[in-house]
Write a protein that holds these residues in place. Sequence first.
Motif, PDB file in Angstrom:
ATOM      1  N   ARG A 159       0.834  -1.209   0.000  1.00 32.95           N
ATOM      2  CA  ARG A 159       0.000   0.000   0.000  1.00 32.95           C
ATOM      3  C   ARG A 159       0.874   1.267   0.000  1.00 32.95           C
ATOM      4  O   ARG A 159       0.469   2.300  -0.538  1.00 32.95           O
ATOM      5  CB  ARG A 159      -0.930  -0.007   1.206  1.00 32.95           C
ATOM      6  N   ASP A 160       2.073   1.179   0.575  1.00 28.63           N
ATOM      7  CA  ASP A 160       2.984   2.339   0.597  1.00 28.63           C
ATOM      8  C   ASP A 160       3.404   2.785  -0.791  1.00 28.63           C
ATOM      9  O   ASP A 160       3.829   3.912  -0.990  1.00 28.63           O
ATOM     10  CB  ASP A 160       4.226   2.036   1.439  1.00 28.63           C
ATOM     11  N   SER A 161       3.324   1.899  -1.785  1.00 31.98           N
ATOM     12  CA  SER A 161       3.727   2.274  -3.151  1.00 31.98           C
ATOM     13  C   SER A 161       2.554   2.789  -3.985  1.00 31.98           C
ATOM     14  O   SER A 161       2.740   3.176  -5.136  1.00 31.98           O
ATOM     15  CB  SER A 161       4.398   1.100  -3.848  1.00 31.98           C
TER      16      SER A 161
END
Length: 142
Positions: free
Chosen positions: A134-136
């Motif tokens: 999700r961080d990307s």
Amino acid sequence: MTYTRSALERIGVASVEKEFSRWNWMFRDQPILDFGIDAHVEPAIDEMPSGHPIALQIKSGRAKYFREPTTAGWKYRGEEKHLSIWLTHVFPVLVVIYDEIDDQMYWQHVTTDKVQYSDKSWYVEIPRSNALTRDSMNALRR
């Protein structure tokens, strides 16, 4: 556990699909005659397609795709016929490598400035920092 090549490929595609589905992105598998593109993924806005799809080449297997480590990640070597398609594709193209042992995925946007050539082949470096999580999401939206 040891998987057949085709089972490992499907596990990789399913794992990538699961991750994008967690983001509420639209995932479209290309299982037949993919010619170097295994799927398309598209961010959704209020459950509607954004109009900005991304093409994905998904490669699965620690033994095969994680065998050339670099300081920052791994070298992905591919076929010349795929590279020419990716560099001229109307959509951005990501190579995603899947490690079935750690159940981790990493990606790289294939662009001319990221391709390195040698006498007999080419490669792109896939950074460890490009874990498909999700961080990307924001980086991939851009």
